[in-house]
Design a protein around this motif. Sequence first.
Motif, PDB file in Angstrom:
ATOM      1  N   THR A  36       0.834  -1.199   0.000  1.00 29.62           N
ATOM      2  CA  THR A  36       0.000   0.000   0.000  1.00 29.62           C
ATOM      3  C   THR A  36       0.870   1.251   0.000  1.00 29.62           C
ATOM      4  O   THR A  36       0.594   2.219  -0.712  1.00 29.62           O
ATOM      5  CB  THR A  36      -0.926   0.017   1.225  1.00 29.62           C
ATOM      6  N   ARG A  37       1.935   1.237   0.802  1.00 26.78           N
ATOM      7  CA  ARG A  37       2.847   2.385   0.834  1.00 26.78           C
ATOM      8  C   ARG A  37       3.447   2.615  -0.548  1.00 26.78           C
ATOM      9  O   ARG A  37       3.551   3.759  -1.007  1.00 26.78           O
ATOM     10  CB  ARG A  37       3.952   2.153   1.856  1.00 26.78           C
ATOM     11  N   GLY A  38       3.824   1.546  -1.242  1.00 23.62           N
ATOM     12  CA  GLY A  38       4.377   1.696  -2.583  1.00 23.62           C
ATOM     13  C   GLY A  38       3.378   2.294  -3.553  1.00 23.62           C
ATOM     14  O   GLY A  38       3.734   3.128  -4.389  1.00 23.62           O
ATOM     15  N   LEU A  39       2.108   1.881  -3.451  1.00 29.84           N
ATOM     16  CA  LEU A  39       1.078   2.448  -4.325  1.00 29.84           C
ATOM     17  C   LEU A  39       0.902   3.930  -4.053  1.00 29.84           C
ATOM     18  O   LEU A  39       0.777   4.742  -4.982  1.00 29.84           O
ATOM     19  CB  LEU A  39      -0.257   1.717  -4.103  1.00 29.84           C
ATOM     20  N   THR A  92      11.409  12.602  -9.600  1.00 26.12           N
ATOM     21  CA  THR A  92      11.121  11.288 -10.169  1.00 26.12           C
ATOM     22  C   THR A  92      10.128  10.549  -9.285  1.00 26.12           C
ATOM     23  O   THR A  92      10.274  10.510  -8.056  1.00 26.12           O
ATOM     24  CB  THR A  92      12.409  10.460 -10.272  1.00 26.12           C
ATOM     25  N   LEU A  93       9.112   9.971  -9.916  1.00 30.38           N
ATOM     26  CA  LEU A  93       8.120   9.214  -9.162  1.00 30.38           C
ATOM     27  C   LEU A  93       8.732   7.924  -8.634  1.00 30.38           C
ATOM     28  O   LEU A  93       9.519   7.266  -9.305  1.00 30.38           O
ATOM     29  CB  LEU A  93       6.917   8.867 -10.042  1.00 30.38           C
ATOM     30  N   ALA A  94       8.333   7.586  -7.411  1.00 28.85           N
ATOM     31  CA  ALA A  94       8.751   6.298  -6.851  1.00 28.85           C
ATOM     32  C   ALA A  94       7.979   5.180  -7.543  1.00 28.85           C
ATOM     33  O   ALA A  94       6.830   5.364  -7.944  1.00 28.85           O
ATOM     34  CB  ALA A  94       8.495   6.275  -5.353  1.00 28.85           C
ATOM     35  N   ALA A  95       8.599   4.039  -7.690  1.00 26.11           N
ATOM     36  CA  ALA A  95       7.951   2.903  -8.340  1.00 26.11           C
ATOM     37  C   ALA A  95       8.210   1.643  -7.528  1.00 26.11           C
ATOM     38  O   ALA A  95       9.224   1.529  -6.841  1.00 26.11           O
ATOM     39  CB  ALA A  95       8.476   2.727  -9.759  1.00 26.11           C
ATOM     40  N   ILE A  96       7.258   0.715  -7.603  1.00 21.26           N
ATOM     41  CA  ILE A  96       7.437  -0.586  -6.966  1.00 21.26           C
ATOM     42  C   ILE A  96       8.231  -1.452  -7.942  1.00 21.26           C
ATOM     43  O   ILE A  96       7.775  -1.712  -9.059  1.00 21.26           O
ATOM     44  CB  ILE A  96       6.091  -1.240  -6.643  1.00 21.26           C
ATOM     45  N   GLY A  97       9.393  -1.898  -7.540  1.00 23.82           N
ATOM     46  CA  GLY A  97      10.226  -2.697  -8.428  1.00 23.82           C
ATOM     47  C   GLY A  97       9.627  -4.064  -8.703  1.00 23.82           C
ATOM     48  O   GLY A  97       8.823  -4.585  -7.940  1.00 23.82           O
ATOM     49  N   GLY A  98      10.037  -4.650  -9.820  1.00 23.96           N
ATOM     50  CA  GLY A  98       9.584  -5.999 -10.150  1.00 23.96           C
ATOM     51  C   GLY A  98       8.172  -6.043 -10.691  1.00 23.96           C
ATOM     52  O   GLY A  98       7.565  -5.020 -10.997  1.00 23.96           O
ATOM     53  N   PRO A 135       6.385 -18.773  -2.037  1.00 29.99           N
ATOM     54  CA  PRO A 135       6.034 -19.115  -0.652  1.00 29.99           C
ATOM     55  C   PRO A 135       6.162 -17.895   0.258  1.00 29.99           C
ATOM     56  O   PRO A 135       6.807 -16.898  -0.106  1.00 29.99           O
ATOM     57  CB  PRO A 135       7.066 -20.188  -0.279  1.00 29.99           C
ATOM     58  N   GLY A 136       5.572 -17.990   1.431  1.00 26.90           N
ATOM     59  CA  GLY A 136       5.603 -16.870   2.359  1.00 26.90           C
ATOM     60  C   GLY A 136       4.682 -15.766   1.886  1.00 26.90           C
ATOM     61  O   GLY A 136       3.600 -16.012   1.353  1.00 26.90           O
ATOM     62  N   CYS A 137       5.124 -14.546   2.070  1.00 31.88           N
ATOM     63  CA  CYS A 137       4.360 -13.393   1.582  1.00 31.88           C
ATOM     64  C   CYS A 137       4.585 -13.248   0.082  1.00 31.88           C
ATOM     65  O   CYS A 137       5.725 -13.168  -0.377  1.00 31.88           O
ATOM     66  CB  CYS A 137       4.804 -12.128   2.316  1.00 31.88           C
ATOM     67  N   ALA A 138       3.509 -13.194  -0.690  1.00 32.94           N
ATOM     68  CA  ALA A 138       3.639 -13.115  -2.147  1.00 32.94           C
ATOM     69  C   ALA A 138       4.337 -11.837  -2.593  1.00 32.94           C
ATOM     70  O   ALA A 138       4.914 -11.783  -3.681  1.00 32.94           O
ATOM     71  CB  ALA A 138       2.261 -13.207  -2.798  1.00 32.94           C
ATOM     72  N   PHE A 139       4.339 -10.810  -1.745  1.00 33.43           N
ATOM     73  CA  PHE A 139       4.958  -9.536  -2.103  1.00 33.43           C
ATOM     74  C   PHE A 139       6.450  -9.505  -1.775  1.00 33.43           C
ATOM     75  O   PHE A 139       7.157  -8.565  -2.152  1.00 33.43           O
ATOM     76  CB  PHE A 139       4.239  -8.398  -1.349  1.00 33.43           C
ATOM     77  N   ASN A 140       6.957 -10.545  -1.116  1.00 31.54           N
ATOM     78  CA  ASN A 140       8.332 -10.478  -0.609  1.00 31.54           C
ATOM     79  C   ASN A 140       9.406 -10.219  -1.674  1.00 31.54           C
ATOM     80  O   ASN A 140      10.383  -9.524  -1.392  1.00 31.54           O
ATOM     81  CB  ASN A 140       8.653 -11.717   0.236  1.00 31.54           C
ATOM     82  N   PRO A 141       9.281 -10.735  -2.919  1.00 37.36           N
ATOM     83  CA  PRO A 141      10.341 -10.443  -3.898  1.00 37.36           C
ATOM     84  C   PRO A 141      10.442  -8.959  -4.261  1.00 37.36           C
ATOM     85  O   PRO A 141      11.474  -8.518  -4.775  1.00 37.36           O
ATOM     86  CB  PRO A 141       9.935 -11.285  -5.117  1.00 37.36           C
ATOM     87  N   ARG A 142       9.405  -8.185  -4.003  1.00 35.54           N
ATOM     88  CA  ARG A 142       9.388  -6.771  -4.382  1.00 35.54           C
ATOM     89  C   ARG A 142       9.469  -5.835  -3.175  1.00 35.54           C
ATOM     90  O   ARG A 142       9.478  -4.613  -3.339  1.00 35.54           O
ATOM     91  CB  ARG A 142       8.110  -6.462  -5.164  1.00 35.54           C
ATOM     92  N   CYS A 143       9.495  -6.402  -1.984  1.00 36.67           N
ATOM     93  CA  CYS A 143       9.355  -5.612  -0.762  1.00 36.67           C
ATOM     94  C   CYS A 143      10.715  -5.169  -0.221  1.00 36.67           C
ATOM     95  O   CYS A 143      11.624  -5.990  -0.040  1.00 36.67           O
ATOM     96  CB  CYS A 143       8.609  -6.417   0.302  1.00 36.67           C
ATOM     97  N   ARG A 144      10.845  -3.888   0.081  1.00 34.91           N
ATOM     98  CA  ARG A 144      12.089  -3.349   0.619  1.00 34.91           C
ATOM     99  C   ARG A 144      12.296  -3.744   2.083  1.00 34.91           C
ATOM    100  O   ARG A 144      13.397  -3.632   2.604  1.00 34.91           O
ATOM    101  CB  ARG A 144      12.079  -1.819   0.503  1.00 34.91           C
ATOM    102  N   MET A 145      11.221  -4.192   2.749  1.00 36.69           N
ATOM    103  CA  MET A 145      11.322  -4.556   4.161  1.00 36.69           C
ATOM    104  C   MET A 145      11.411  -6.064   4.377  1.00 36.69           C
ATOM    105  O   MET A 145      11.427  -6.528   5.517  1.00 36.69           O
ATOM    106  CB  MET A 145      10.103  -4.012   4.930  1.00 36.69           C
TER     107      MET A 145
END
Length: 349
Positions: free
Chosen positions: A275-278, A291-297, A307-317
Amino acid sequence: MSTTTSAAPQTRSGDGKITYTPVDGRLLDVEDLHVEFHTEDGVAKAINGVSFHLDQGESLAILGESGSGKSVTAQAIMGILDMPPAKIPEGAIKYCGLDLLTMPDDQRRWVRGAEIAMIFQDALSSLNPVFPVGWQIAEMFRQHRGMNKSDSLAQAVRLMERVSIPAAKDRVKAYPHQFSGGMRQRIMIAMAIALDPAVLIADEPTTALDVTVQAQIMALLQELQQERQMGLILITHDLGVVADVADRIAVMYAGRLVETANVYDLYAKPAHPYTRGLLESIPRLDQKGQTLAAIGGLPPNLLRIPPGCAFNPRCRMAQDICRTDRPELREVAPGRKSACHFAEEVLDA
């Protein structure tokens, strides 16, 4: 989430049609909904245990990128999924306490259109090109109310006037291609509200419209929703579109809800990194030239959700636990839920 109790349909006075009574103001309950698509490459899990509710007179926005499951959820509610390849192995969709998924076909057909209506994102492809728009609106009254041709056409003109189509009496016999994109979307809205539904689902209603027309369409939807006390589900990928319309927001990612909150809390302090990325990707007047911030990936392939959180490959945390343990949607503050192992840290950031 509280669940509804059973409710009994009642008979409308005068016309003998069936209508339904909300249970404690609750119109719709989606409970642990799963939707799969069986393909040659495997099973795509489009919806993975989604639960939410909609109250009478409430506006709920469902947000997320393409492929998050927003439109599939709406189609499941409407009962218009192609089955097969779609399959609903688990869950319930309750309208006024009655499960639509176990409802007899003839009763479900009545609910669709008369009680729950939908505005589709592409008005040009949704309208029939070989019939005048007035005929298509009037068909709702002919099929559901048994009106004759002249009375149903008069109702079509009334609705076209209500959604602010100029010279409606003259244009009722015009064809879809003779209208602009914004006017076609108004015609779709007129068709959707024709039978005075209790629930209106708007699936990306401002797609391909310019910013000015987008604002006009959203203002019209908000006005109609408040005027008729409908429950409104607004499906979009654009947080900016729903800021002035939604009461609550549900954010979807990879077929699951990752955050729910009222609109003010979510905009002020998101509780999920997605949500923060959006929010960070929305253009702002105070950031002109930056420059606008973007969600990578990219969103995951639904055939192979990580597996785990589906957002994990793109998550900075993301940390190790995010790659192994799937977080459940849990309450992290009054009226707020997040499916993140570190939701409290996101809120405090």
